[in-house]
Write a protein that holds these residues in place. Structure first.
Motif, PDB file in Angstrom:
ATOM      1  N   LYS A  69       0.821  -1.193   0.000  1.00 29.50           N
ATOM      2  CA  LYS A  69       0.000   0.000   0.000  1.00 29.50           C
ATOM      3  C   LYS A  69       0.865   1.257   0.000  1.00 29.50           C
ATOM      4  O   LYS A  69       1.970   1.264   0.506  1.00 29.50           O
ATOM      5  CB  LYS A  69      -0.918   0.016   1.233  1.00 29.50           C
ATOM      6  N   ASN A  97      -7.943   8.291   6.806  1.00 30.47           N
ATOM      7  CA  ASN A  97      -7.306   7.140   6.163  1.00 30.47           C
ATOM      8  C   ASN A  97      -5.966   6.816   6.808  1.00 30.47           C
ATOM      9  O   ASN A  97      -5.595   5.657   6.949  1.00 30.47           O
ATOM     10  CB  ASN A  97      -7.130   7.403   4.671  1.00 30.47           C
ATOM     11  N   ASP A 148      -6.546   4.898  10.068  1.00 28.16           N
ATOM     12  CA  ASP A 148      -7.194   3.591   9.913  1.00 28.16           C
ATOM     13  C   ASP A 148      -6.131   2.488   9.938  1.00 28.16           C
ATOM     14  O   ASP A 148      -5.297   2.411   9.036  1.00 28.16           O
ATOM     15  CB  ASP A 148      -7.967   3.557   8.607  1.00 28.16           C
ATOM     16  N   PRO A 149      -6.142   1.628  10.984  1.00 32.24           N
ATOM     17  CA  PRO A 149      -5.110   0.571  11.086  1.00 32.24           C
ATOM     18  C   PRO A 149      -5.066  -0.370   9.886  1.00 32.24           C
ATOM     19  O   PRO A 149      -4.026  -0.945   9.593  1.00 32.24           O
ATOM     20  CB  PRO A 149      -5.495  -0.190  12.358  1.00 32.24           C
ATOM     21  N   SER A 150      -6.163  -0.509   9.166  1.00 36.38           N
ATOM     22  CA  SER A 150      -6.164  -1.416   8.010  1.00 36.38           C
ATOM     23  C   SER A 150      -5.336  -0.865   6.850  1.00 36.38           C
ATOM     24  O   SER A 150      -5.062  -1.586   5.890  1.00 36.38           O
ATOM     25  CB  SER A 150      -7.595  -1.710   7.564  1.00 36.38           C
ATOM     26  N   ASN A 151      -4.930   0.390   6.920  1.00 31.16           N
ATOM     27  CA  ASN A 151      -4.103   0.985   5.874  1.00 31.16           C
ATOM     28  C   ASN A 151      -2.611   0.881   6.165  1.00 31.16           C
ATOM     29  O   ASN A 151      -1.802   1.502   5.484  1.00 31.16           O
ATOM     30  CB  ASN A 151      -4.482   2.459   5.678  1.00 31.16           C
ATOM     31  N   HIS A 152      -2.249   0.119   7.192  1.00 34.76           N
ATOM     32  CA  HIS A 152      -0.849  -0.015   7.593  1.00 34.76           C
ATOM     33  C   HIS A 152      -0.485  -1.491   7.707  1.00 34.76           C
ATOM     34  O   HIS A 152      -1.357  -2.341   7.913  1.00 34.76           O
ATOM     35  CB  HIS A 152      -0.614   0.679   8.936  1.00 34.76           C
ATOM     36  N   PRO A 168       0.820  -4.982   9.406  1.00 37.58           N
ATOM     37  CA  PRO A 168       0.594  -5.499  10.763  1.00 37.58           C
ATOM     38  C   PRO A 168       1.694  -5.033  11.714  1.00 37.58           C
ATOM     39  O   PRO A 168       2.846  -4.848  11.313  1.00 37.58           O
ATOM     40  CB  PRO A 168       0.645  -7.018  10.592  1.00 37.58           C
ATOM     41  N   ILE A 197      -6.292   4.093  18.368  1.00 40.43           N
ATOM     42  CA  ILE A 197      -7.347   3.197  17.883  1.00 40.43           C
ATOM     43  C   ILE A 197      -8.721   3.645  18.366  1.00 40.43           C
ATOM     44  O   ILE A 197      -9.627   3.836  17.552  1.00 40.43           O
ATOM     45  CB  ILE A 197      -7.037   1.740  18.255  1.00 40.43           C
ATOM     46  N   HIS A 241      -9.676   6.984  16.717  1.00 40.55           N
ATOM     47  CA  HIS A 241     -10.153   6.800  15.342  1.00 40.55           C
ATOM     48  C   HIS A 241     -11.588   6.298  15.327  1.00 40.55           C
ATOM     49  O   HIS A 241     -12.408   6.752  14.541  1.00 40.55           O
ATOM     50  CB  HIS A 241      -9.239   5.824  14.594  1.00 40.55           C
TER      51      HIS A 241
END
Length: 85
Positions: A2, A14, A17-21, A23, A58, A61
């Motif tokens: 990404k 964005n 948002d943890p899903s954009n980073h 693990p 977290i 957000h």
């Protein structure tokens, strides 16, 4: 992989948002610090790798995700790092 560029109207959202980073890394605790020594491996999750450097980013957000569109002011009643996040 990404992109690490966050632009436009939702750039901050964005970015948080943890899903954009990727693990978060896990690091095994050395056996000298492990009270169980044998048969148990303890790993620490490096929360400092979160976008704002702490675990409070977290819930911050998540709080922003519940704000209705057009809201001009947000009052967050907690104290401490959640407010800074």
């Amino acid at each position: 992989m990404k992109s690490s560029v966050f632009a436009g109207k939702n750039a901050i959202r964005n970015y948080l948002d943890p899903s954009n980073h990727p693990p978060l890394p896990l690091v095994e605790i050395p056996s000298s610090l492990n009270p169980y020594h044998k048969n148990v491996h303890i790993f620490a999750k490096l929360m400092t790798f979160l976008p704002l450097g702490n675990v409070k980013s977290i819930p911050a957000h998540a709080l922003l995700g519940t704000v209705p569109s057009g809201t001009r002011q947000i009052v967050e009643a907690s104290s401490g790092n959640t407010v800074f996040s």
